[in-house]
Design an enzyme around this catalytic site. Sequence first.
Site, PDB file in Angstrom:
ATOM      1  N   ASP A  81       0.695   5.249  -0.016  1.00  0.00           N
ATOM      2  CA  ASP A  81      -0.278   6.294   0.298  1.00  0.00           C
ATOM      3  C   ASP A  81       0.419   7.642   0.296  1.00  0.00           C
ATOM      4  O   ASP A  81       1.500   7.795   0.863  1.00  0.00           O
ATOM      5  CB  ASP A  81      -0.882   6.015   1.683  1.00  0.00           C
ATOM      6  CG  ASP A  81      -2.209   6.716   1.879  1.00  0.00           C
ATOM      7  OD1 ASP A  81      -2.447   7.726   1.194  1.00  0.00           O
ATOM      8  OD2 ASP A  81      -2.999   6.260   2.714  1.00  0.00           O
TER       9      ASP A  81
ATOM     10  N   ASP B  12       0.850  -1.192   0.000  1.00  0.00           N
ATOM     11  CA  ASP B  12       0.000   0.000   0.000  1.00  0.00           C
ATOM     12  C   ASP B  12       0.880   1.234   0.000  1.00  0.00           C
ATOM     13  O   ASP B  12       1.644   1.466   0.940  1.00  0.00           O
ATOM     14  CB  ASP B  12      -0.896  -0.027   1.249  1.00  0.00           C
ATOM     15  CG  ASP B  12      -1.742   1.232   1.396  1.00  0.00           C
ATOM     16  OD1 ASP B  12      -1.843   1.999   0.423  1.00  0.00           O
ATOM     17  OD2 ASP B  12      -2.290   1.442   2.484  1.00  0.00           O
TER      18      ASP B  12
ATOM     19  N   ASP C 140       3.123   1.241   3.329  1.00  0.00           N
ATOM     20  CA  ASP C 140       2.535   1.108   4.659  1.00  0.00           C
ATOM     21  C   ASP C 140       2.811  -0.286   5.213  1.00  0.00           C
ATOM     22  O   ASP C 140       2.232  -1.276   4.781  1.00  0.00           O
ATOM     23  CB  ASP C 140       1.030   1.363   4.574  1.00  0.00           C
ATOM     24  CG  ASP C 140       0.386   1.505   5.944  1.00  0.00           C
ATOM     25  OD1 ASP C 140       0.910   0.913   6.906  1.00  0.00           O
ATOM     26  OD2 ASP C 140      -0.633   2.206   6.042  1.00  0.00           O
TER      27      ASP C 140
END
Length: 399
Positions: free
Chosen positions: A99, A97, A296
């Site tokens: 972000d 992930d 992440d």
Amino acid sequence: MTEGWSRFALRFAEYYQSLSVDDLWTPPRFRSREWMFIPWGGKPPDRHRGFSDKRELLHYLHHKAPHSCFHSTAYYNDPSERNMVDKGWMGADLIFDLDGDHLPGVSDTDFPKMIELVQEQAWRLWSEFLEPEFGFREQYVQITFSGHRGFHIHVRDPAYLHLDSNARRQLVNYIRGEGVNVQDVFSGYESGWKSRVQLGVDDVLLKLRAISDGSDEKTSLLTEFHEVMKQRIRHPDCSVKSCSKAKLQKLAKLSQDEGRIQRLREDSSLRVFPGDSTSIFWELVKGTPLPIGETDEAVTVDVKRVIRWVGSLHGKCGLRVTELPLTRLDPDSSNAFDPLSEAVAFTGNNSMKVELTSDDVIARVSDFEVDGGTGDVFEVPESMATFLSLKGWGNVQST
């Protein structure tokens, strides 16, 4: 929860009502997934749900029209069990992930720039690490735009489904450079990390030159490097005991000697600067954000995580969680994916007046752009009004 959320809850409901069974994308091993939904109005999440088929899922969407929708990355014998130990864990997708809120030096309120950079980083993560260094194959990979500030890389290779949290953490640590000796990597064999370190060296040298030349950025760059060194000095493997701004200015002046820099590039083990200046230089490289930012860790490591469902609307901005071909993740491709156009769900011609409630807002939805601050009023399409309102950056004015 955003003020005036009921207006947007109604539009979300209309979106979900428009879907048929054939419109729904569902993850592999659908019946083994746990589902979680966040209702409107600040109510607690509705989770520990399992569905036997798409019709059950569609029935839920038609009747609940949630703020946000998630499914588990894990597969369970019984996903509806409320106690995690009773679900019967059978494996989990490997998720990366990226972000935009982790990007250093990028304002969250400059949304197009943030999305541009996080897409570039997601592509670099794949093209420089996951494929060449980890050997992940495209046939097992799904790429999705999260619907808000980033991208998810789903890996469903059967060889990795049963990795435990420790093994997944090792992958993340390598990507983040934990324990990587930048000097050894800089002089070593070609790898994704060597490319990153080389770019990190170039970035540090560029900023040192700006400090030495007395550019307009000198003060901010000195402060940035001083903060980097304060963080590095707290790290157990840092050999530098103290570093003042005066030391950094001295290093900046010394780094303009091209002979020293050439020797450093040819042999990273040389102490080309006097005193502890060489060590400071390498600590700056270690501490400077390198081309691939933070993936992440919690999302990758947690084998019982939930992830946003493809096709759902993101309740914090109104954009759609959208799947894209891997090749279109490359921002330099001729057909690069544009999330701020292709993930727009509300495409009607209705216009609304929105008063901004945040400063320095830069936003784009489809072809419409907003650039302003608190108190500015814009007449915008519904898609932009939804975006600004759900972000908490603006309020729709009553007519």
